[in-house]
Design an enzyme around this catalytic site. Structure first.
Site, short mmCIF file in Angstrom:
data_model
loop_
_atom_site.label_atom_id
_atom_site.label_comp_id
_atom_site.label_asym_id
_atom_site.label_seq_id
_atom_site.Cartn_x
_atom_site.Cartn_y
_atom_site.Cartn_z
N LEU A 135 4.24 -12.52 0.23
CA LEU A 135 5.76 -12.75 0.27
C LEU A 135 6.39 -11.18 0.47
O LEU A 135 5.88 -10.29 -0.07
CB LEU A 135 6.18 -13.40 -0.84
CG LEU A 135 5.84 -14.84 -1.28
CD1 LEU A 135 6.62 -15.31 -2.38
CD2 LEU A 135 5.66 -15.59 -0.03
N GLY A 180 0.70 -14.17 -1.44
CA GLY A 180 0.96 -15.47 -0.47
C GLY A 180 0.26 -15.28 0.74
O GLY A 180 0.17 -16.35 1.40
N GLU A 205 -0.52 -11.08 -8.49
CA GLU A 205 0.65 -11.13 -8.82
C GLU A 205 1.05 -10.60 -10.08
O GLU A 205 1.99 -9.97 -10.60
CB GLU A 205 1.40 -12.79 -8.64
CG GLU A 205 1.83 -13.20 -7.23
CD GLU A 205 0.64 -13.32 -6.52
OE1 GLU A 205 -0.33 -13.24 -6.83
OE2 GLU A 205 0.92 -14.21 -5.51
C1 LIG Z 1 1.61 -20.69 2.77
C2 LIG Z 1 2.72 -20.25 2.14
C3 LIG Z 1 2.66 -19.16 1.13
C4 LIG Z 1 3.68 -19.36 -0.03
C5 LIG Z 1 3.23 -18.08 -0.92
C6 LIG Z 1 3.56 -18.33 -2.37
C7 LIG Z 1 3.15 -17.36 -3.06
C8 LIG Z 1 3.90 -17.33 -4.16
C9 LIG Z 1 3.67 -15.92 -5.05
C10 LIG Z 1 3.24 -14.92 -4.12
C11 LIG Z 1 3.90 -13.58 -4.20
C12 LIG Z 1 3.57 -12.59 -3.24
O1 LIG Z 1 3.31 -12.68 -2.51
S1 LIG Z 1 4.51 -11.13 -3.81
C13 LIG Z 1 3.64 -9.91 -2.57
C14 LIG Z 1 2.48 -9.43 -3.05
N1 LIG Z 1 1.89 -8.75 -2.10
C15 LIG Z 1 1.21 -7.39 -2.42
O2 LIG Z 1 1.16 -6.87 -3.64
C16 LIG Z 1 0.87 -6.56 -1.30
C17 LIG Z 1 1.33 -5.24 -1.27
N2 LIG Z 1 0.89 -4.47 -0.42
C18 LIG Z 1 -0.38 -3.97 -0.20
O3 LIG Z 1 -1.27 -3.99 -0.92
C19 LIG Z 1 -0.75 -3.10 1.01
O4 LIG Z 1 0.41 -2.68 1.81
C20 LIG Z 1 -1.49 -3.81 2.11
C21 LIG Z 1 -1.12 -5.52 2.53
C22 LIG Z 1 -2.85 -3.94 1.55
C23 LIG Z 1 -1.76 -2.98 3.36
O5 LIG Z 1 -2.21 -1.69 3.25
P1 LIG Z 1 -1.65 -0.61 4.13
O6 LIG Z 1 -2.18 0.71 3.55
O7 LIG Z 1 -2.11 -0.77 5.38
O8 LIG Z 1 -0.04 -0.44 4.12
P2 LIG Z 1 1.22 0.17 3.13
O9 LIG Z 1 1.11 1.51 3.23
O10 LIG Z 1 0.73 -0.14 1.71
O11 LIG Z 1 2.38 -0.70 3.51
C24 LIG Z 1 2.98 -0.39 4.70
C25 LIG Z 1 4.69 -0.58 4.38
O12 LIG Z 1 4.84 -2.06 4.06
C26 LIG Z 1 5.34 -2.21 2.83
N3 LIG Z 1 4.94 -3.29 2.45
C27 LIG Z 1 3.55 -3.87 1.80
N4 LIG Z 1 3.42 -4.80 1.47
C28 LIG Z 1 4.83 -5.44 1.36
C29 LIG Z 1 5.18 -6.73 0.88
N5 LIG Z 1 4.50 -7.72 0.46
N6 LIG Z 1 6.64 -6.87 1.01
C30 LIG Z 1 7.44 -5.79 1.62
N7 LIG Z 1 6.93 -4.94 2.04
C31 LIG Z 1 5.71 -4.57 1.94
C32 LIG Z 1 5.04 -1.02 2.08
O13 LIG Z 1 6.09 -0.65 1.26
C33 LIG Z 1 5.04 0.05 3.39
O14 LIG Z 1 6.48 0.23 3.57
P3 LIG Z 1 6.92 1.67 4.02
O15 LIG Z 1 6.17 2.95 3.07
O16 LIG Z 1 8.38 1.77 3.86
O17 LIG Z 1 6.47 1.89 5.38
#
Ligand SMILES: CCCCCCCCC/C=C/C(=O)SCCNC(=O)CCNC(=O)[C@H](O)C(C)(C)COP(=O)(O)OP(=O)(O)OC[C@H]1O[C@@H](n2cnc3c(N)ncnc32)[C@H](O)[C@@H]1OP(=O)(O)O
Length: 329
Positions: A135, A180, A205
């Site tokens: 998400l 997500g 999460e």
């Molecule tokens: C079927 C229905 C389903 C329905 C789903 C229902 C699910 C219910 C609950 C779910 C909750 C969630 O999903 S909550 C979301 C949880 N997601 C996460 O925690 C993932 C966090 N991200 C990461 O771990 C990493 O970004 C990863 C994806 C591994 C990629 O790593 P990289 O090194 O390639 O990239 P990064 O440098 O980290 O990220 C690049 C940029 O993207 C941004 N970014 C990364 N993840 C982001 C995110 N989730 N939301 C916004 N922005 C994000 C960073 O801040 C950076 O921004 P800039 O610095 O400005 O460029």
């Protein structure tokens, strides 16, 4: 009329429940989605209809009207001769599931669902190293209550559409797939992941103070069992591909450059099964979970809004966002 109980068509049933529209509007919606040019006309018609005193506009279609983004977040390649569509997620940088993305996704899936010649859907990413980051945290941070509601409606809708699809759905996981992103894969019929130890998949999460919705727990339990779900969700675990395979979170690992080709080959195998038998069986397996979720859909919405808008939750999300951004700098 209780179309849900009398229908064996799973996707149709979900559409009925989620949109709560009159039958003729559903028919019109189907026809319209096949012919994009008159979509705007139907949207205005839908916006003024009501069913049993309730406004019955598809929340996703409403969101679509507000979505001003011009660059498509999805590329769909549909091969008429094989009946297989490949959906490439292209929402840089990390395919986060933003409101705009979710809206586009729902419409694209609905459109394919209604095209009877489309029997299979492969979901993959155009972004390097990431399948989906889950998400979009920006849609969960610092927003108004009605924005949280609109976002969560789209999240629920997306899950329902994918989980209840009549098509064979295969996730070709060519990068990391946390939270997500993992649930999106779990909603598919089969998961093939790139065998790259740098990639991770799971539910992190709780590590940053968020709780997954009950339907996520339900869907995950049916795939990896109660104990693995408990450990993963409570500890916020992300697995490397081989550990994910061990607990059954993914079905198969292949070298990175063979993910899509393997998904295509696997799809051929699934499509060799007569559609009606496979569909009814899929419905038999998934309907109990869908029914459960549908019965608590509004409660789930209230729970989400109340949880996400709490000061303590917002503070934790703010800290997490800062941490993600600092990682780069
Ligand atoms: C079927 C229905 C389903 C329905 C789903 C229902 C699910 C219910 C609950 C779910 C909750 C969630 O999903 S909550 C979301 C949880 N997601 C996460 O925690 C993932 C966090 N991200 C990461 O771990 C990493 O970004 C990863 C994806 C591994 C990629 O790593 P990289 O090194 O390639 O990239 P990064 O440098 O980290 O990220 C690049 C940029 O993207 C941004 N970014 C990364 N993840 C982001 C995110 N989730 N939301 C916004 N922005 C994000 C960073 O801040 C950076 O921004 P800039 O610095 O400005 O460029």
């Amino acid at each position: 009329m209780d179309a849900y109980k009398s229908s064996v068509d799973f996707a149709e049933a979900t559409a009925f429940l989620s949109h709560a529209c009159y039958e003729q509007d559903k028919m019109a919606l189907r026809a319209t989605l096949k012919n994009k040019s008159i979509l705007s006309g139907l949207l205005s018609r839908l916006s003024s209809c009501s069913s049993h005193g309730r406004v019955c506009v598809s929340p996703v279609l409403v969101a679509q009207r507000r979505n001003n983004s011009t660059s498509p977040k999805l590329k769909v390649d549909f091969n008429q001769s094989t009946g297989v569509a490949v959906m490439h997620m292209q929402n840089p940088p990390v395919n986060s599931l933003s409101l705009g993305f979710l809206t586009e996704f729902c419409i694209a899936v609905e459109k394919l669902e209604m095209d009877k010649s489309c029997r299979g859907l492969i979901l993959t990413s155009s972004q390097p190293k990431v399948f989906s980051a889950g998400l979009d945290i920006m849609d969960m941070y610092g927003k108004k209550l009605e924005q949280y509601e609109e976002f969560w409606r789209a999240v629920q809708e997306m899950w329902l559409k994918l989980y209840s699809s009549n098509m064979v759905t295969i996730a070709a996981i060519n990068g990391s797939s946390p939270a997500g992103g993992c649930l999106m894969s779990l909603s598919c019929d089969y998961r093939i992941m790139a065998d790259n130890p740098r990639y991770s998949i799971g539910f992190n999460e709780t590590q940053f103070g968020i709780v997954v919705p009950v339907w996520c727990k339900e869907a995950m339990t049916t795939i990896v069992g109660h104990r693995n779900t408990e450990l993963t969700l409570e500890l916020g675990l992300l697995y490397n591909p081989s550990d994910a395979l061990k607990i059954g979170l993914v079905d198969q690992l292949v070298p990175e450059d063979q993910v899509l080709a393997t998904a295509t080959k696997t799809m051929t195998k699934w499509l060799a099964i007569p559609d009606h038998a496979r569909r009814i069986t899929k419905s038999m397996m998934r309907k109990p979970t869908i029914d459960k979720i549908m019965s608590i859909r509004e409660a789930d919405m209230q729970q989400y809004i109340s949880f996400i808008s709490k000061d303590s939750t917002q503070k934790m999300l703010g800290t997490y966002l800062e941490m993600l951004k600092k990682k780069r700098g």
